[in-house]
Design an enzyme around this catalytic site. Structure first.
Site, PDB file in Angstrom:
ATOM      1  N   HIS A  81      43.279  43.554  42.802  1.00 28.55           N
ATOM      2  CA  HIS A  81      43.501  41.878  42.875  1.00 28.55           C
ATOM      3  C   HIS A  81      43.921  41.489  40.976  1.00 28.55           C
ATOM      4  CE1 HIS A  81      44.370  38.216  43.697  1.00 28.55           C
ATOM      5  NE2 HIS A  81      43.038  37.397  43.060  1.00 28.55           N
ATOM      6  N   HIS A 126      39.871  36.627  36.197  1.00 30.13           N
ATOM      7  CA  HIS A 126      39.765  35.210  36.880  1.00 30.13           C
ATOM      8  C   HIS A 126      38.740  35.069  37.617  1.00 30.13           C
ATOM      9  CE1 HIS A 126      42.140  36.429  39.504  1.00 30.13           C
ATOM     10  NE2 HIS A 126      41.990  35.847  40.411  1.00 30.13           N
ATOM     11  N   GLU A 175      33.142  33.333  39.874  1.00 31.65           N
ATOM     12  CA  GLU A 175      33.303  33.073  41.158  1.00 31.65           C
ATOM     13  C   GLU A 175      32.695  33.956  41.952  1.00 31.65           C
ATOM     14  OE1 GLU A 175      36.160  30.322  44.308  1.00 31.65           O
ATOM     15  OE2 GLU A 175      36.601  30.342  41.750  1.00 31.65           O
ATOM     16  N   ASP A 176      33.493  35.124  42.155  1.00 32.33           N
ATOM     17  CA  ASP A 176      32.531  36.047  42.829  1.00 32.33           C
ATOM     18  C   ASP A 176      31.535  37.201  42.808  1.00 32.33           C
ATOM     19  OD1 ASP A 176      34.331  34.853  44.226  1.00 32.33           O
ATOM     20  OD2 ASP A 176      35.375  36.597  43.836  1.00 32.33           O
ATOM     21  N   ASP A 197      47.204  34.308  40.826  1.00 35.43           N
ATOM     22  CA  ASP A 197      46.750  34.393  41.441  1.00 35.43           C
ATOM     23  C   ASP A 197      47.801  34.084  43.308  1.00 35.43           C
ATOM     24  OD1 ASP A 197      43.887  35.278  42.434  1.00 35.43           O
ATOM     25  OD2 ASP A 197      44.009  32.768  42.843  1.00 35.43           O
ATOM     26  N   ASP A 210      77.482  28.572  47.254  1.00 39.20           N
ATOM     27  CA  ASP A 210      76.949  29.567  46.707  1.00 39.20           C
ATOM     28  C   ASP A 210      75.508  29.930  46.752  1.00 39.20           C
ATOM     29  OD1 ASP A 210      75.469  27.051  47.181  1.00 39.20           O
ATOM     30  OD2 ASP A 210      74.567  26.616  44.875  1.00 39.20           O
TER      31      ASP A 210
HETATM   32 MN    MN Z   1      41.924  35.473  42.702  1.00 40.85          MN
END
Ligand code: MN
Length: 501
Positions: free
Chosen positions: A54, A78, A82-83, A144, A269
């Site tokens: 990811h 990123h 957090e994880d 993300d 269009d």
């Molecule tokens: Mn993410």
């Protein structure tokens, strides 16, 4: 031991970077990959993939946007704070302050505990604060989110709907306001089928047949136009068929407009021909060649070069009748304009370009938003105002000096006056639009030149202005000016009333 799928995916990222940044040292990027892979070791995505896939795909998207190396590295890292057990401080030690600040910004945007409207409002507030700190944070968040949307099928339906709705209603409008057409389009199209499944199915059924026929025809038109342009000695960088199939949701929004009434044949269009030439002068020359060849449809020639859209978009648009009576739309632009339309504000971080060269005018609204979201504590009110003022269609009008003022659709001279300055608003006694006197509640159109007539003796707004004003900003300023002089006004009014009887 790193797994093979991840290594392969990372190799693709390196290839993009090597091609786009041939002179850049990519050691830090490799280090960031190893760092993130170690931190996420053993974690899986709902799809069954190793988690590290990811962040790599997120970084790959950022590389395709030509973002700078710090942003690519932050993309790889990123989800780490957090994880995993790794902290922002660890990231700072290893990758420096710039990367750490970006990652910290994304982490702050992180998971929300709230539900419903509270969640929605809180999310918006955090996005605006992050944007005002560093726009790159929001661009990483977009990358993300795009990968999360691509893997949405693995989540339970309830979550699918929440994430897709949030992307459609919050993320995509912000990407649009930042002029990043590529991101806006992807966010919308990926969310569309989850938010409006029946309509998505309907479009997928009606579109292909119509599209194929038109595409075949446009191939012929393309050859003919290319030949004419070359004969007239205009250098043609590129001429290509640009289909709205790539932007299904924007097609859908057009189709559901009342005057279109879901009739695909009214969309001119559906497929356009896009002509890319070297200079602005060539754009106008090419337009001349086209109109010499085919009759233009009245009222459909749009000069977004002289009058860019509020988000910075520039091009010439025209719709013409071909010899067989078919209606075809053309977009004419330079390479720079094309890049700006795809990458918008992201283009400011493109490799080799100066950092901080962002046009302040284009980002001033972000700072205003941050101030504003602090002022409005009530979430419901906040959402209501945002939807009206920010995410509604915008028009752009001009001051007599030629400055562009960007306002929501249906704005009036009152909104314009207060947008320029509170005192201009409070002292406004009349307005001229394109040199003609108009009433203060008339609706402005894109391209109007608006001149406000003021009188220094005027001290306060008219009571009925609250109704004439459409923007929250103007309404708030009118209310506060009226409140300041509340007692005198009430006195005068009650006096008038009694004497009128
Ligand atoms: Mn993410």
């Amino acid at each position: 031991m790193l797994n093979q799928d991840a290594n392969q995916e990372f190799e693709k990222l390196l290839n993009i970077l090597r091609e786009k940044y041939p002179n850049e040292d990519l050691d830090m990027v490799k280090l960031a990959y190893e760092f993130a892979a170690n931190a996420h070791q053993g974690q899986k995505r709902k799809s069954g993939n190793d988690y590290i896939i990811h962040p790599i795909i997120t970084a790959k998207f950022l590389a395709e946007l030509k973002m700078d190396i710090a942003t690519i590295i932050a993309g790889l890292l990123h989800d780490v704070p957090e994880d995993t057990a790794v902290t922002i401080e660890d990231i700072k030690k290893n990758f420096g302050k710039e990367v750490a600040t970006l990652v910290a910004g994304i982490t702050k945007l992180g998971a929300l505990k709230y539900r419903g409207i509270e969640r929605y409002a809180e999310n918006l507030r955090r996005m605006f604060v992050a944007m005002s700190n560093d726009i790159r944070i929001i661009i990483i968040k977009f990358a993300d989110r795009i990968h999360n949307l691509k893997t949405l099928e693995y989540l339970p339906p309830e979550k699918q709907l929440r994430i897709a709705t949030e992307s459609l209603e919050i993320y995509a409008p912000i990407a649009d306001r930042l002029g990043i057409g590529k991101i806006k389009g992807e966010l919308e199209d990926l969310s569309f089928k989850y938010v409006h499944p029946a309509d998505y199915k309907w479009i997928m059924e009606i579109l292909p047949k119509k599209y194929k026929a038109k595409e075949r025809y446009l191939e012929k038109v393309k050859k003919r136009v290319a030949k004419k342009l070359l004969e007239s000695s205009i250098t043609l960088e590129n001429i290509s068929i640009h289909g709205r199939t790539k932007h299904l949701y924007s097609l859908y929004k057009k189709l559901i407009r009342p005057h279109i009434n879901r009739d695909l044949s009214k969309i001119y269009d559906l497929i356009a021909l896009r002509i890319i030439v070297p200079t602005v002068a060539d754009c106008y020359s090419a337009l001349g060649v086209l109109h010499n060849l085919y009759r233009p449809m009245p009222g459909r020639v749009k000069d977004y070069i002289a009058q860019p859209k509020p988000n910075g978009y520039q091009s010439l648009h025209t719709t013409v009748f071909t010899e067989s009576g078919e209606i075809v739309e053309f977009q004419i632009r330079t390479i720079d304009m094309h890049e700006a339309a795809e990458f918008g504000i992201a283009a400011h971080w493109n490799y080799k370009e100066n950092k901080g060269s962002i046009n302040k005018k284009n980002t001033k609204w972000i700072e205003e938003l941050v101030k504003w979201q602090k002022q409005i504590q009530d979430n419901e009110q906040f959402l209501h105002d945002i939807k009206l003022d920010i995410f509604q269609n915008r028009i752009f009008v001009f001051t007599p000096k030629g400055d562009v003022i960007d306002l929501p659709e249906t704005s009036t001279p009152i909104d314009f006056a207060y947008h320029v300055h509170s005192s201009i608003g409070n002292q406004c006694v009349g307005a001229k639009v394109n040199d003609h006197l108009v009433s203060l509640d008339s609706k402005l159109k894109s391209g109007d030149i608006v001149e406000i007539i003021t009188d220094k003796n005027r001290k306060k707004p008219g009571m009925d202005w609250l109704e004439s004003a459409k923007t929250t900003m103007a309404k708030n300023k009118i209310r506060s000016a009226l409140n300041k002089s509340r007692n005198p006004i009430q006195n005068i009014r009650s006096y008038k009333k009694s004497s009128e009887r």
